[in-house]
Design an enzyme around this catalytic site. Sequence first.
Site, short mmCIF file in Angstrom:
data_model
loop_
_atom_site.label_atom_id
_atom_site.label_comp_id
_atom_site.label_asym_id
_atom_site.label_seq_id
_atom_site.Cartn_x
_atom_site.Cartn_y
_atom_site.Cartn_z
N LEU A 19 0.83 -1.20 0.00
CA LEU A 19 0.00 0.00 0.00
C LEU A 19 0.86 1.25 0.00
O LEU A 19 1.82 1.35 0.76
CB LEU A 19 -0.92 0.01 1.22
CG LEU A 19 -1.82 1.25 1.40
CD1 LEU A 19 -3.19 0.86 1.94
CD2 LEU A 19 -1.18 2.29 2.33
N LEU A 20 0.52 2.18 -0.86
CA LEU A 20 1.15 3.50 -0.90
C LEU A 20 0.12 4.54 -0.49
O LEU A 20 -1.04 4.45 -0.86
CB LEU A 20 1.66 3.78 -2.32
CG LEU A 20 2.17 5.19 -2.63
CD1 LEU A 20 3.27 5.14 -3.68
CD2 LEU A 20 1.06 6.13 -3.12
N ASN A 21 0.57 5.56 0.29
CA ASN A 21 -0.27 6.74 0.44
C ASN A 21 0.54 8.02 0.32
O ASN A 21 1.20 8.19 -0.70
CB ASN A 21 -1.20 6.67 1.66
CG ASN A 21 -0.56 6.47 2.99
OD1 ASN A 21 0.01 5.42 3.26
ND2 ASN A 21 -0.68 7.45 3.86
N ASP A 22 0.57 8.91 1.27
CA ASP A 22 1.07 10.27 1.07
C ASP A 22 2.46 10.34 0.45
O ASP A 22 3.37 9.61 0.86
CB ASP A 22 1.15 11.01 2.41
CG ASP A 22 -0.14 11.01 3.20
OD1 ASP A 22 -1.13 10.45 2.71
OD2 ASP A 22 -0.15 11.57 4.31
N GLN A 38 4.61 7.24 1.89
CA GLN A 38 4.12 6.32 2.89
C GLN A 38 3.94 4.95 2.24
O GLN A 38 3.31 4.83 1.18
CB GLN A 38 2.80 6.81 3.46
CG GLN A 38 2.92 8.07 4.31
CD GLN A 38 3.50 7.77 5.68
OE1 GLN A 38 2.79 7.41 6.61
NE2 GLN A 38 4.81 7.92 5.81
N SER A 82 4.00 10.73 7.77
CA SER A 82 4.38 11.65 6.69
C SER A 82 5.24 12.81 7.18
O SER A 82 5.24 13.18 8.35
CB SER A 82 3.13 12.21 6.02
OG SER A 82 2.45 11.21 5.31
N ASP A 141 2.76 15.34 10.19
CA ASP A 141 3.07 15.75 8.81
C ASP A 141 3.90 17.03 8.75
O ASP A 141 3.51 18.03 8.13
CB ASP A 141 1.78 15.94 7.99
CG ASP A 141 0.81 14.80 8.13
OD1 ASP A 141 1.26 13.68 8.37
OD2 ASP A 141 -0.42 15.03 8.00
N GLU A 196 -4.53 18.05 7.90
CA GLU A 196 -3.36 17.24 7.63
C GLU A 196 -2.51 17.85 6.52
O GLU A 196 -2.96 18.68 5.74
CB GLU A 196 -3.78 15.82 7.22
CG GLU A 196 -4.41 15.01 8.34
CD GLU A 196 -4.51 13.54 8.01
OE1 GLU A 196 -4.11 12.72 8.86
OE2 GLU A 196 -4.98 13.21 6.90
#
Length: 457
Positions: A19-22, A38, A82, A141, A196
């Site tokens: 899984l990839l996010n920010d 992330q 992040s 963040d 965020e």
Amino acid sequence: MGLEANKSMEYHVLPPKGLLNDPNGLICYKGIYHVFFQWNPHGTDHGFKYWGHATSRDLVNYEYHDAALEPVDWFDKNGCYSGSSIEHDGKLYLFYTGNVKSDEGIRTNYQCAAVSEDGMSFRKIGPVTRHPEGYTQHMRDPKVMKGEDGSFYMVLGAQRDDLTGDTVAYRSADLITWEFLGSIMSVREKLGYMWECPDLLRLEGKDVFVFSPQGLEPEGDRFNNIFQTGYYTGCFQGGRFHWDGQPFEEMDKGFEFYAPQTFVDGRGRTILFGWMGTMPSEMEAAMPTVREGWIHHLTLPRVISFEGGKLIQTPVEELVGLRCEKEEKHGRSMDLDIPDRAYELNIKIKGPLDTFGLVYRNEVRLSFESTERRFTVERTNWATSLREVRGVKLDGALESITIYTEETSMEIFINGGEEVFSLRYFAKDEDRNISMEIEGAEAGIEAVSYRLESGRE
């Protein structure tokens, strides 16, 4: 050590699995573009978060490396969340939020730093700030930048004790010792329960404060996603953002766009990457790519400018290098066959129109009608099988549309980037057609399309 790229995507940043996010720590360091993100390499859920790491020389082809940060220390054992990066004295500093949860489920966040002399191996410094009074443990963040006064500033997404969103600032002379300055807002604004991924951009003499508030209620075509991303304009000075009163404006009118971050490259361009993945948990669990062991990716890199009181987003010019086969058509209605999963389509509207319609692979539908100047994008929700729509009222006539697509991804740029729609979609393999039609006595369509091919082997 390099990792094999995910063959499911040709030119978006996507790790080989998980899984990839920010996007995190975006920077051009020693002539190389570094894109951190992330990453959960162990599954497609939001479990432990690492900092994934990709590098590029051209913003088109990426090499994937082992994780830059791993959640193995007492101050980040439940996730390296992040953050951002900055170069200082020839070294690359990463700033991130270390997430810690007790056995009772109590959260503690630490704003941490790490440093590298080569951009590849990082030594953790550990926590560098103290948590301020008046705020919950939802503080994360960090975006670190150097101010015009020579000081370093860190801005953090935050939640006040009264459960309203905010962004706070710290100041430092050496990136290690930080002084708390308080809220960056000169006027308190109630906008959701958490802010965020804050970012500050200096564009054409205007400061732009970008952030991602959570908890906004839908208002017509506005705020229809689970979480939003948008911006205020004003002036950032001495750790305080003096908002000029312009309403909060969403950056992307599509279905999936969140947590963007910007950086300035060696050519002076402000470049943005965003996350194309924020969605309700039931949609995430139903994503067809989960069966392949991966989920989510970043947007295309976009050049950001400020014109006519709003942010303009355009794909970086380096993407032209992906173009292979070209097809050009003119008329009032037309059909195009999609030769490959990676595809670019440029549409120009000739003459005054009444309506415009486009159907992509019998799945995504674009439409515009001139009376209301409303542009809409419609797709099927893969979790519910219901059709859903996002829309926006254009400032003027529809003049041009640029579309970048891959097999499950679409980014739509309207009128040179005045409006942008980002979305995921899932069409049948056999549906490879685009149909377009236009109404208006003197209107016509000029369509130029390209098959796109990256340098990946």
